[in-house]
Scaffold this motif. Structure first.
Motif, PDB file in Angstrom:
ATOM      1  N   LEU A 229      60.906 112.795 119.553  1.00 48.32           N
ATOM      2  CA  LEU A 229      61.562 111.700 120.142  1.00 48.32           C
ATOM      3  C   LEU A 229      62.173 110.736 118.978  1.00 48.32           C
ATOM      4  O   LEU A 229      63.174 110.273 119.352  1.00 48.32           O
ATOM      5  N   ILE A 230      61.500 110.514 117.838  1.00 44.82           N
ATOM      6  CA  ILE A 230      62.131 109.641 116.923  1.00 44.82           C
ATOM      7  C   ILE A 230      63.526 110.484 116.517  1.00 44.82           C
ATOM      8  O   ILE A 230      64.489 109.294 116.102  1.00 44.82           O
ATOM      9  N   LYS A 231      63.359 111.588 116.218  1.00 46.38           N
ATOM     10  CA  LYS A 231      64.711 112.394 115.870  1.00 46.38           C
ATOM     11  C   LYS A 231      65.958 112.099 116.756  1.00 46.38           C
ATOM     12  O   LYS A 231      66.907 111.976 116.512  1.00 46.38           O
ATOM     13  N   LYS A 232      65.511 112.422 118.115  1.00 42.97           N
ATOM     14  CA  LYS A 232      66.487 112.116 119.223  1.00 42.97           C
ATOM     15  C   LYS A 232      67.203 110.939 119.278  1.00 42.97           C
ATOM     16  O   LYS A 232      68.178 110.540 119.776  1.00 42.97           O
ATOM     17  N   SER A 233      66.280 109.880 118.693  1.00 44.21           N
ATOM     18  CA  SER A 233      66.899 108.393 119.201  1.00 44.21           C
ATOM     19  C   SER A 233      66.988 107.822 117.563  1.00 44.21           C
ATOM     20  O   SER A 233      66.818 106.688 117.246  1.00 44.21           O
ATOM     21  N   SER A 234      67.398 108.737 116.502  1.00 43.67           N
ATOM     22  CA  SER A 234      67.599 108.382 115.283  1.00 43.67           C
ATOM     23  C   SER A 234      68.548 107.138 115.253  1.00 43.67           C
ATOM     24  O   SER A 234      68.673 106.525 114.041  1.00 43.67           O
TER      25      SER A 234
ATOM     26  N   VAL B   9      56.081 104.757 119.410  1.00 41.44           N
ATOM     27  CA  VAL B   9      56.031 106.214 118.858  1.00 41.44           C
ATOM     28  C   VAL B   9      55.894 106.445 117.365  1.00 41.44           C
ATOM     29  O   VAL B   9      55.184 107.232 117.128  1.00 41.44           O
ATOM     30  N   GLU B  10      56.515 105.534 116.555  1.00 43.48           N
ATOM     31  CA  GLU B  10      56.683 105.733 115.491  1.00 43.48           C
ATOM     32  C   GLU B  10      55.330 105.365 114.645  1.00 43.48           C
ATOM     33  O   GLU B  10      54.648 105.974 113.673  1.00 43.48           O
ATOM     34  N   SER B  11      54.624 104.475 115.399  1.00 44.59           N
ATOM     35  CA  SER B  11      53.227 103.839 114.618  1.00 44.59           C
ATOM     36  C   SER B  11      52.245 105.259 114.930  1.00 44.59           C
ATOM     37  O   SER B  11      51.516 105.186 114.140  1.00 44.59           O
ATOM     38  N   VAL B  12      52.404 105.722 116.104  1.00 41.87           N
ATOM     39  CA  VAL B  12      51.517 106.742 116.597  1.00 41.87           C
ATOM     40  C   VAL B  12      51.937 108.032 115.686  1.00 41.87           C
ATOM     41  O   VAL B  12      50.781 108.554 114.839  1.00 41.87           O
ATOM     42  N   ARG B  13      52.925 108.518 115.405  1.00 44.66           N
ATOM     43  CA  ARG B  13      53.430 109.359 114.477  1.00 44.66           C
ATOM     44  C   ARG B  13      52.655 109.134 113.091  1.00 44.66           C
ATOM     45  O   ARG B  13      52.244 109.926 112.310  1.00 44.66           O
TER      46      ARG B  13
ATOM     47  N   GLU C  61      56.119 106.595 130.794  1.00 42.26           N
ATOM     48  CA  GLU C  61      56.974 105.504 130.207  1.00 42.26           C
ATOM     49  C   GLU C  61      58.350 106.224 129.895  1.00 42.26           C
ATOM     50  O   GLU C  61      58.398 107.197 128.905  1.00 42.26           O
ATOM     51  N   PRO C  62      59.313 105.568 130.453  1.00 47.29           N
ATOM     52  CA  PRO C  62      60.669 106.051 129.816  1.00 47.29           C
ATOM     53  C   PRO C  62      60.793 105.358 128.301  1.00 47.29           C
ATOM     54  O   PRO C  62      60.800 104.333 128.018  1.00 47.29           O
ATOM     55  N   ILE C  63      61.116 106.434 127.183  1.00 51.24           N
ATOM     56  CA  ILE C  63      61.082 105.987 125.776  1.00 51.24           C
ATOM     57  C   ILE C  63      62.247 105.740 125.271  1.00 51.24           C
ATOM     58  O   ILE C  63      62.752 104.832 124.647  1.00 51.24           O
ATOM     59  N   SER C  64      63.225 106.541 125.317  1.00 57.48           N
ATOM     60  CA  SER C  64      64.546 106.759 124.557  1.00 57.48           C
ATOM     61  C   SER C  64      65.018 105.715 124.820  1.00 57.48           C
ATOM     62  O   SER C  64      65.183 105.035 126.029  1.00 57.48           O
ATOM     63  N   GLN C  65      66.018 105.363 123.698  1.00 63.19           N
ATOM     64  CA  GLN C  65      66.746 104.187 123.677  1.00 63.19           C
ATOM     65  C   GLN C  65      66.297 102.910 123.667  1.00 63.19           C
ATOM     66  O   GLN C  65      66.738 101.758 123.914  1.00 63.19           O
ATOM     67  N   ASP C  66      64.763 102.733 123.807  1.00 61.44           N
ATOM     68  CA  ASP C  66      64.153 101.288 123.863  1.00 61.44           C
ATOM     69  C   ASP C  66      63.323 101.274 122.442  1.00 61.44           C
ATOM     70  O   ASP C  66      62.615 101.807 122.095  1.00 61.44           O
ATOM     71  N   ALA C  67      64.043 100.494 121.827  1.00 62.77           N
ATOM     72  CA  ALA C  67      63.629 100.225 120.417  1.00 62.77           C
ATOM     73  C   ALA C  67      62.058  99.473 120.259  1.00 62.77           C
ATOM     74  O   ALA C  67      61.413 100.271 119.366  1.00 62.77           O
ATOM     75  N   SER C  68      61.434  98.866 121.137  1.00 62.40           N
ATOM     76  CA  SER C  68      60.019  98.454 121.008  1.00 62.40           C
ATOM     77  C   SER C  68      59.188  99.624 121.642  1.00 62.40           C
ATOM     78  O   SER C  68      58.184  99.635 121.108  1.00 62.40           O
TER      79      SER C  68
ATOM     80  N   ALA D 117      51.302 116.652 119.467  1.00 57.41           N
ATOM     81  CA  ALA D 117      51.301 115.131 119.691  1.00 57.41           C
ATOM     82  C   ALA D 117      52.096 114.442 118.841  1.00 57.41           C
ATOM     83  O   ALA D 117      53.014 113.669 118.877  1.00 57.41           O
ATOM     84  N   TYR D 118      51.634 114.834 117.382  1.00 57.36           N
ATOM     85  CA  TYR D 118      52.573 114.319 116.461  1.00 57.36           C
ATOM     86  C   TYR D 118      53.892 115.099 116.309  1.00 57.36           C
ATOM     87  O   TYR D 118      55.121 114.217 116.287  1.00 57.36           O
ATOM     88  N   ALA D 119      54.024 116.165 116.679  1.00 53.61           N
ATOM     89  CA  ALA D 119      55.357 116.882 116.729  1.00 53.61           C
ATOM     90  C   ALA D 119      56.239 116.267 117.750  1.00 53.61           C
ATOM     91  O   ALA D 119      57.291 116.005 117.714  1.00 53.61           O
ATOM     92  N   ARG D 120      55.540 116.238 118.989  1.00 52.77           N
ATOM     93  CA  ARG D 120      56.265 115.386 120.224  1.00 52.77           C
ATOM     94  C   ARG D 120      56.737 113.857 119.512  1.00 52.77           C
ATOM     95  O   ARG D 120      57.947 113.687 119.901  1.00 52.77           O
ATOM     96  N   ALA D 121      56.238 113.369 118.841  1.00 54.13           N
ATOM     97  CA  ALA D 121      56.379 111.713 118.761  1.00 54.13           C
ATOM     98  C   ALA D 121      57.623 112.027 117.524  1.00 54.13           C
ATOM     99  O   ALA D 121      58.591 111.336 117.743  1.00 54.13           O
ATOM    100  N   SER D 122      57.380 113.017 116.578  1.00 55.24           N
ATOM    101  CA  SER D 122      58.468 113.469 115.836  1.00 55.24           C
ATOM    102  C   SER D 122      59.879 113.750 116.262  1.00 55.24           C
ATOM    103  O   SER D 122      60.906 113.127 116.076  1.00 55.24           O
TER     104      SER D 122
END
Length: 549
Positions: free
Chosen positions: A451-456, A527-531, A515-522, A444-449
């Motif tokens: 997502l953050i990398k892809k939306s850097s 995701v970053e908080s979960v990470r 939920e569609p996540i990429s490109q949505d800052a909120s 779960a942590y790696a998946r969150a990471s």
């Protein structure tokens, strides 16, 4: 933070009955279908002289539609937008310090792991090691200073037996090649031979007496056995990521026992029974604690009293914590009573735990029936490497990730279970990489990471907006982290943190799926908080969080 929000809503309606601290202490987390926070009205029934159900209904009506009375509880649903924005902003700002309490002057001496030298590190030693390590980090997170003590078992009659066994059957060449294995073989052989020749017990006692009296040969062999053992232990501790502030073993306190006994004598706590020196504990309902045998020999308890004096005086420890198995409960009750009577350590905690069972039975080093932790860790790492090769052969740093996942699986399997229960050893269960496991949380942590990398290019940014149920479940679970940390520390129970990380990983997986996540800052703020929180939760458990799996 979630309880503080609930406090602000409840306080105007109950502040005449309860102080703010009392309200906070009563708040609970209900099942999700009932709300976000629950306030029990049992205590108010006495002061208001009404039924708890009536009081709950009155308070809920006064608060409004965000409150509901259910069976004597006032259940609250918090305003999602404002709460989510504030919580996520606070996590992003605090980073790894989210849930960190202000530093205090409290010092806690934690005695854990404590293997015996010249014996292999078995699965039976793992529990004390990982539970103690996690508790130390929980104290850190709650503002205290932990002092990590590895009270090595390096004294006693068993070393006389080992010296005799080495002199009779040992090979210096073999021991230098594989010290722990060979020393353990000698230890087991001594007890096998003793069953046929009871006089060996006297020979073991003779050589321990030689050691106590400083005999050069005995001391040299004992020192060699100790150094080789510590070297082997250190390799395992490095693999587990466990560190200590000191390795002061039993032998360290040999010259400190006289002063400790005098302290008890000066307070008229010592008495004689059949030539032995004891402390009577009848007022506590315990048998007396034996501190000196009739022949003048000291015991483990004698060194423990000396150790407690030393830790209070040298480390200025406010609390003494001993992470030792359930079977020692009576002994630590006795020790606590003695230290309390002598005003040495009024605050002593025995953090007890169940045994690791093999085929329903306790492991025995005397009979050679042990499962070596070294072998289990190696097999877990190999299995993790095999899984990576099958599912993600192009993964960078495959060997390092395999180590993180394999070791993490072993640690999490232990720490997710309530420490008071016995733990059945099953390599098959430990090495499962799906379900309630460490690798599940790491993934779960790696998946969150990822997502953050892809939306850097997008900065995670919480906003006040409507939040879906999947998002809200993640947010309310995130809000519970500081509460879980305090509860786990107060109860010396790391399983609360392990269970929490499983809950957060599950909530995140549902959020990710719906939920569609990429490109949505909120949403990226979630995701970053979960990470952040998963990484910190795993850190407390001593488990690494790989960025890719």
């Amino acid at each position: 933070m979630i309880y503080e929000q609930a406090l602000s809503i409840l306080s105007p309606h109950v502040q005449e009955d309860l102080q703010k601290e009392e309200i906070l202490s009563l708040l609970e987390t209900p099942k999700r279908e009932f709300g976000d926070v629950a306030f029990p009205c049992f205590r108010l029934a006495k002061t208001r002289r009404k039924s708890k159900a009536t009081i709950a209904q009155e308070i809920a009506t006064a608060i409004g539609p965000e409150a509901e009375a259910i069976g004597g509880y006032v259940n609250l649903r918090l305003p999602r937008g404002t709460f989510a924005e504030e919580l996520l902003a606070s996590i992003l700002s605090a980073g790894k310090n989210y849930g960190q309490q202000p530093a205090s002057s409290k010092k806690v001496a934690i005695d854990f792991s404590s293997p015996n030298i010249a014996k292999p590190f078995s699965m039976g030693h793992l529990r004390s090691t990982v539970i103690g390590h996690a508790i130390a980090r929980l104290y850190e997170k709650n503002g205290a200073t932990p002092i990590r003590i590895n009270h090595i078992g390096d004294w006693g009659t068993q070393f006389g037996k080992l010296i005799y066994a080495y002199k009779q059957w040992g090979s210096e060449v073999k021991i230098r090649e594989n010290p722990i294995k060979e020393l353990f073989t000698l230890y087991v052989r001594f007890h096998e031979e003793e069953n046929q020749d009871p006089t060996l017990a006297d020979k073991g006692r003779y050589w321990f007496k030689q050691l106590e009296e400083g005999d050069q040969e005995a001391t040299s062999l004992w020192t060699w056995f100790r150094e080789e053992s510590l070297r082997a232990f250190t390799e395992l501790y490095d693999l587990l990521g466990v560190t200590f502030d000191t390795y002061e073993g039993e032998s360290f306190y040999n010259d400190k026992m006289t002063q400790a006994l005098k302290r008890l004598e000066d307070q008229q706590l010592l008495s004689e029974s059949d030539g032995a020196t004891i402390v009577s504990l009848g007022k506590y309902g315990y048998p007396p604690l034996l501190l000196k045998k009739s022949d003048g020999a000291t015991l483990y308890a004698t060194r423990d009293v000396a150790a407690a004096c030393y830790r209070k005086e040298y480390y200025k420890a406010d609390e003494l914590v001993y992470v030792v198995g359930n079977e020692q409960q009576l002994y630590f009750n006795q020790l606590q009573a003695v230290l309390k009577e002598a005003n040495i350590a009024p605050s002593l905690s025995h953090v007890r735990f169940g045994m690791v069972l093999q085929d329903g039975k306790k492991m025995s080093t005397r009979k050679g029936k042990v499962i070596l932790l070294e072998d289990v860790l190696a097999e877990a790492i190999d299995l993790a490497a095999h899984n990576i090769e099958e599912k993600n052969p192009g993964l960078p740093n495959k060997e390092e990730v395999a180590k993180q996942v394999g070791v993490g699986a072993i640690l999490f399997h232990d720490l997710k279970n309530d420490r008071l229960h016995d733990l059945a050893f099953s390599l098959k269960d430990i090495l499962q990489f799906e379900g309630e496991t460490g690798p599940y949380v790491q993934y779960a942590y790696a998946r969150a990471s990822s997502l953050i990398k892809k939306s850097s290019s997008i900065k995670p940014s919480p906003t006040n907006r409507p939040y879906s149920d999947e998002e809200w479940h993640v947010i309310t679970t995130l809000s519970q982290f500081p509460i879980v940390l305090k509860d786990a520390c107060d109860k010396h129970n790391p399983s609360l943190v392990a269970r929490y990380t499983l809950d957060l990983a599950r909530d995140f997986s549902r959020f990710y799926a719906h939920e569609p996540i990429s490109q949505d800052a909120s949403k990226l703020a979630i995701v970053e908080s979960v990470r952040t929180v998963l990484q910190e939760g795993l850190w407390i458990l001593g488990i690494e969080a790989p960025e890719d799996m």
